[in-house]
Design a protein around this motif. Structure first.
Motif, PDB file in Angstrom:
ATOM      1  N   LYS A  42       1.978  12.048   8.151  1.00 43.43           N
ATOM      2  CA  LYS A  42       2.016  12.913   9.545  1.00 43.43           C
ATOM      3  C   LYS A  42       1.096  12.528  10.381  1.00 43.43           C
ATOM      4  CE  LYS A  42      -1.837  16.069   7.872  1.00 43.43           C
ATOM      5  NZ  LYS A  42      -2.085  17.408   7.399  1.00 43.43           N
ATOM      6  N   ASN A  43       0.220  11.698  10.274  1.00 45.80           N
ATOM      7  CA  ASN A  43      -0.772  11.291  11.677  1.00 45.80           C
ATOM      8  C   ASN A  43      -0.553   9.667  11.668  1.00 45.80           C
ATOM      9  OD1 ASN A  43      -2.267  13.351  11.757  1.00 45.80           O
ATOM     10  ND2 ASN A  43      -3.533  12.991   9.667  1.00 45.80           N
ATOM     11  N   THR A  44       0.506   9.361  11.352  1.00 42.31           N
ATOM     12  CA  THR A  44       1.087   7.840  11.397  1.00 42.31           C
ATOM     13  C   THR A  44       1.870   7.966  12.878  1.00 42.31           C
ATOM     14  OG1 THR A  44       3.125   7.998  10.452  1.00 42.31           O
ATOM     15  CG2 THR A  44       1.211   7.079   9.329  1.00 42.31           C
ATOM     16  N   VAL A  45       2.181   6.613  13.587  1.00 42.35           N
ATOM     17  CA  VAL A  45       3.076   6.593  14.680  1.00 42.35           C
ATOM     18  C   VAL A  45       4.383   7.110  14.307  1.00 42.35           C
ATOM     19  CG1 VAL A  45       4.012   5.368  16.527  1.00 42.35           C
ATOM     20  CG2 VAL A  45       1.598   4.873  15.708  1.00 42.35           C
ATOM     21  N   PHE A  46       4.856   6.789  13.385  1.00 44.01           N
ATOM     22  CA  PHE A  46       6.298   7.361  12.910  1.00 44.01           C
ATOM     23  C   PHE A  46       6.108   8.691  12.519  1.00 44.01           C
ATOM     24  CE2 PHE A  46       9.830   8.310  10.199  1.00 44.01           C
ATOM     25  CZ  PHE A  46      10.924   7.299  10.793  1.00 44.01           C
ATOM     26  N   GLY A  47       5.172   9.145  12.077  1.00 47.32           N
ATOM     27  CA  GLY A  47       5.108  10.675  12.113  1.00 47.32           C
ATOM     28  C   GLY A  47       4.842  11.690  12.945  1.00 47.32           C
ATOM     29  N   LYS A  85      -2.260  -0.536  12.281  1.00 44.40           N
ATOM     30  CA  LYS A  85      -2.306   0.362  11.157  1.00 44.40           C
ATOM     31  C   LYS A  85      -2.031   1.648  11.418  1.00 44.40           C
ATOM     32  CE  LYS A  85      -7.342   1.700  11.936  1.00 44.40           C
ATOM     33  NZ  LYS A  85      -8.557   1.622  11.493  1.00 44.40           N
ATOM     34  N   ASP A  86      -1.626   2.400  10.429  1.00 49.96           N
ATOM     35  CA  ASP A  86      -1.164   3.757  10.740  1.00 49.96           C
ATOM     36  C   ASP A  86       0.177   3.860  11.534  1.00 49.96           C
ATOM     37  OD1 ASP A  86      -3.478   4.761   9.359  1.00 49.96           O
ATOM     38  OD2 ASP A  86      -4.580   4.839  11.285  1.00 49.96           O
ATOM     39  N   ILE A  87       0.975   2.761  11.182  1.00 54.28           N
ATOM     40  CA  ILE A  87       2.298   2.731  11.844  1.00 54.28           C
ATOM     41  C   ILE A  87       3.519   3.701  11.079  1.00 54.28           C
ATOM     42  CG2 ILE A  87       4.052   1.455  13.025  1.00 54.28           C
ATOM     43  CD1 ILE A  87       1.437   1.107  14.377  1.00 54.28           C
ATOM     44  N   LEU A  88       3.833   2.992  10.104  1.00 54.18           N
ATOM     45  CA  LEU A  88       4.782   3.894   9.260  1.00 54.18           C
ATOM     46  C   LEU A  88       4.161   4.418   7.756  1.00 54.18           C
ATOM     47  CD1 LEU A  88       7.512   0.641   8.905  1.00 54.18           C
ATOM     48  CD2 LEU A  88       7.684   3.367   9.938  1.00 54.18           C
ATOM     49  N   TRP A  89       3.136   4.105   7.477  1.00 54.54           N
ATOM     50  CA  TRP A  89       2.245   4.787   6.387  1.00 54.54           C
ATOM     51  C   TRP A  89       0.847   4.604   6.862  1.00 54.54           C
ATOM     52  CZ3 TRP A  89       3.491   8.330   2.975  1.00 54.54           C
ATOM     53  CH2 TRP A  89       2.738   8.756   1.955  1.00 54.54           C
ATOM     54  N   LYS A  90      -0.176   5.361   6.295  1.00 54.22           N
ATOM     55  CA  LYS A  90      -1.358   5.543   6.503  1.00 54.22           C
ATOM     56  C   LYS A  90      -2.132   4.146   6.349  1.00 54.22           C
ATOM     57  CE  LYS A  90      -2.422   7.919   2.305  1.00 54.22           C
ATOM     58  NZ  LYS A  90      -2.850   9.299   1.813  1.00 54.22           N
ATOM     59  N   THR A 112       2.263  -0.722  -0.437  1.00 52.46           N
ATOM     60  CA  THR A 112       1.015  -0.179  -0.012  1.00 52.46           C
ATOM     61  C   THR A 112       0.103   0.027  -1.428  1.00 52.46           C
ATOM     62  OG1 THR A 112       1.818   2.049  -0.118  1.00 52.46           O
ATOM     63  CG2 THR A 112       1.958   0.965   2.056  1.00 52.46           C
ATOM     64  N   LYS A 113      -0.884   0.508  -1.279  1.00 52.04           N
ATOM     65  CA  LYS A 113      -1.536   1.068  -2.598  1.00 52.04           C
ATOM     66  C   LYS A 113      -0.907   2.049  -3.315  1.00 52.04           C
ATOM     67  CE  LYS A 113      -5.234   3.537  -0.421  1.00 52.04           C
ATOM     68  NZ  LYS A 113      -6.773   3.918  -0.208  1.00 52.04           N
ATOM     69  N   GLU A 114      -0.461   2.939  -2.472  1.00 49.46           N
ATOM     70  CA  GLU A 114       0.272   3.886  -3.098  1.00 49.46           C
ATOM     71  C   GLU A 114       1.607   3.539  -3.650  1.00 49.46           C
ATOM     72  OE1 GLU A 114      -2.394   5.653  -0.025  1.00 49.46           O
ATOM     73  OE2 GLU A 114      -0.956   3.930   0.007  1.00 49.46           O
ATOM     74  N   SER A 115       2.387   2.656  -3.274  1.00 52.42           N
ATOM     75  CA  SER A 115       3.524   2.444  -3.720  1.00 52.42           C
ATOM     76  C   SER A 115       3.705   1.360  -4.793  1.00 52.42           C
ATOM     77  CB  SER A 115       4.562   2.069  -2.575  1.00 52.42           C
ATOM     78  OG  SER A 115       4.042   0.706  -2.068  1.00 52.42           O
ATOM     79  N   ILE A 116       2.562   0.690  -5.167  1.00 54.96           N
ATOM     80  CA  ILE A 116       2.620  -0.597  -6.121  1.00 54.96           C
ATOM     81  C   ILE A 116       2.700   0.002  -7.228  1.00 54.96           C
ATOM     82  CG2 ILE A 116       0.990  -2.225  -7.233  1.00 54.96           C
ATOM     83  CD1 ILE A 116       0.160  -2.850  -4.348  1.00 54.96           C
TER      84      ILE A 116
END
Length: 501
Positions: A42-47, A85-90, A112-116
């Motif tokens: 939500k706080n990314t550029v895309f979000g 940073k913080d473009i598509l994901w945090k 990302t560390k969340e997707s690995i």
């Protein structure tokens, strides 16, 4: 039973229990993922650009986030690649999976560390399901080979970059790494043929129990092994070989030749991995299809394939899909891909739990005459022909249109490298054509209306596809020949390898 096998038994039981919990509640599982993704971005550029703070429902999401492919999302991805940073994901990605693009050259898919964990745990859970169902725990105590791309990584603006299979290689659990082949040094060899010879050298004296890779490249490995061992079957070289893990292509066209090389039937496990996520895996030796990974950081959407190229196609969530319908697969994930079309088509074969089969590529079809033949149809036609002529063995094949200026002389050309030709080639071609007509009414109408003549088989010299892939710089690794194309680029190149007569 060794210590590792003993330990695996309890881990497998626990993993399957947890899996059954989320698989039995797919809509709730996907909703949880959906809300977590919105919160994470939500706080990314895309979000911010797409008002994630105001999205409450899936309908809200569809209204704000359009379907995109790589080129459409590229303005955001280029900023990520540039180091922002913080473009598509945090934050920033941990890796970029580098893949070959179409119009854009190389593509950089963020991990990302969340997707690995999605990439690592999917393969792990598949093996644990297999152990739990079959009771075959012993294979993990022997040697395991993974035919993959090089694990060598470069840095792009401080972010490690390489092939997905090479990235994943760095995350193989330590308890499996001790038994993993080939060695790291061999895996880093870029030239496929040199690498293959080294793999044969390293694995020959070992007690191999599991082999993993894309079927045509595994067949090349088997061929080299048999050359080194005077034509011995793989079962005689590796008596404890019992599990073959594969993905990336339909297994059926390669099954006969592979089993002939092995000399016995082994258990097979299918995976559905991509740079964008580990989408599904085979969770049973008896049930059709692959279990959709509905609680692993990916929110799935589905577009009926006949609507894909419409201006406003129907977008469906997991609870809205129907069995037996071809859908284009759309993903939203915790690496920052949103409304992202990966180009694959899938079909649901079960809803309890949700299992899919991969039916082809949305852009890999033949419709030069309005027939819109897809990969699933040509592969089913080939299987029907081989079933009637079981002596037939294939190395590889692809299909392309052959447009003639003479009325009624256009056709589909099937380029085939036979390891063993059918006893009656004209009859084999007739079965192929008739089955394809059964599967595709538009193709049938064109044949009946004399717009197209029946298909033509072009037999190729042994190793034609390998030579073609080598000429394109795509020999080995995770590369594969498209099953069919709507143009003549591949077909015209393969004509140089056609056999006479």
């Amino acid at each position: 039973m060794g210590l590792l096998s003993f330990f695996s038994k309890y881990v497998a039981a626990y993993t399957v229990k947890k899996q059954n919990q989320w698989a039995s509640r797919p809509i709730e599982s996907q909703h949880t993922v959906f809300m977590d993704l919105l919160e994470g971005a939500k706080n990314t550029v895309f979000g911010k650009d797409h008002g994630f703070e105001e999205i409450v429902t899936y309908e809200d999401f569809k209204a704000r986030v359009p379907i995109r492919d790589y080129e459409d999302l590229r303005p955001y991805i280029d900023r990520v690649v540039a180091g922002e940073k913080d473009i598509l994901w945090k934050g920033k990605p941990v890796y970029f999976a580098k893949t070959s693009g179409t119009t854009s050259g190389a593509k950089y898919i963020p991990l990302t560390k969340e997707s690995i964990p999605n990439h690592i745990n999917g393969a792990r859970n598949m093996l644990l399901n297999y152990m739990h169902e079959t009771g075959n725990y012993d294979f993990v105590s022997r040697k395991l080979i993974f035919l993959s791309g090089s694990p060598t990584l470069e840095k792009k603006n401080g972010i490690f970059t390489g092939r997905l299979s090479g990235i994943v290689n760095h995350h193989v659990p330590e308890y499996l790494r001790r038994n993993q082949l080939p060695s790291y040094e061999t895996n880093c060899i870029e030239d496929w043929e040199t690498k293959l010879d080294k793999i044969v050298e390293e694995t020959t004296p070992e007690d191999m129990s599991l082999i993993s890779g894309i079927p045509p490249w595994v067949q090349m490995y088997f061929d080299r092994l048999q050359e080194k061992h005077g034509g011995k079957k793989i079962k005689d070289i590796f008596p404890n070989f019992s599990v073959f893990v594969w993905g990336g292509v339909n297994f059926e066209p390669y099954r006969t030749k592979l089993y002939q090389s092995i000399g016995k039937k082994v258990d097979t496990l299918e995976t559905y991995p991509a740079s964008e996520g580990f989408f599904a895996y085979q969770d049973s030796q008896t049930a059709e299809g692959l279990l959709l990974n509905v609680k692993s950081g990916i929110f799935f959407e589905f577009i009926p394939t006949e609507e894909y190229f419409n201006e406003n196609p129907t977008r469906l969530s997991i609870g809205e899909v129907k069995l037996g319908v071809n859908y284009a697969l759309i993903v939203n994930n915790n690496a920052g891909l949103w409304g992202y079309s990966i180009g694959d088509t899938v079909k649901f074969v079960s809803k309890k739990p949700y299992r899919v089969i991969v039916t082809g590529r949305i852009k890999h079809f033949i419709s030069a005459f309005g027939e819109h033949v897809i990969g699933e149809e040509v592969e089913k036609a080939m299987k029907a022909a081989i079933d009637q002529y079981p002596e037939t063995e294939l190395r590889e094949f692809t299909v392309a249109p052959n447009v003639s200026q003479d009325e009624g002389q256009s056709s589909h050309q099937w380029f085939i490298d036979f390891a063993q030709k059918p006893a009656d080639m004209p009859a084999f071609a007739k079965v192929l054509d008739e089955k394809l007509q059964q599967l595709n009414v538009y193709y049938q109408d064109l044949i009946v209306g004399n717009i197209l003549r029946p298909l033509e088989i072009v037999s190729l010299k042994e190793g034609a596809f390998q030579e073609y892939m080598k000429s394109e710089g795509k020999l080995g690794g995770q590369n594969k020949v498209p099953r069919l194309s709507n143009d003549r680029k591949i077909a015209d190149a393969l004509m140089a390898y056609a056999l006479e007569g």
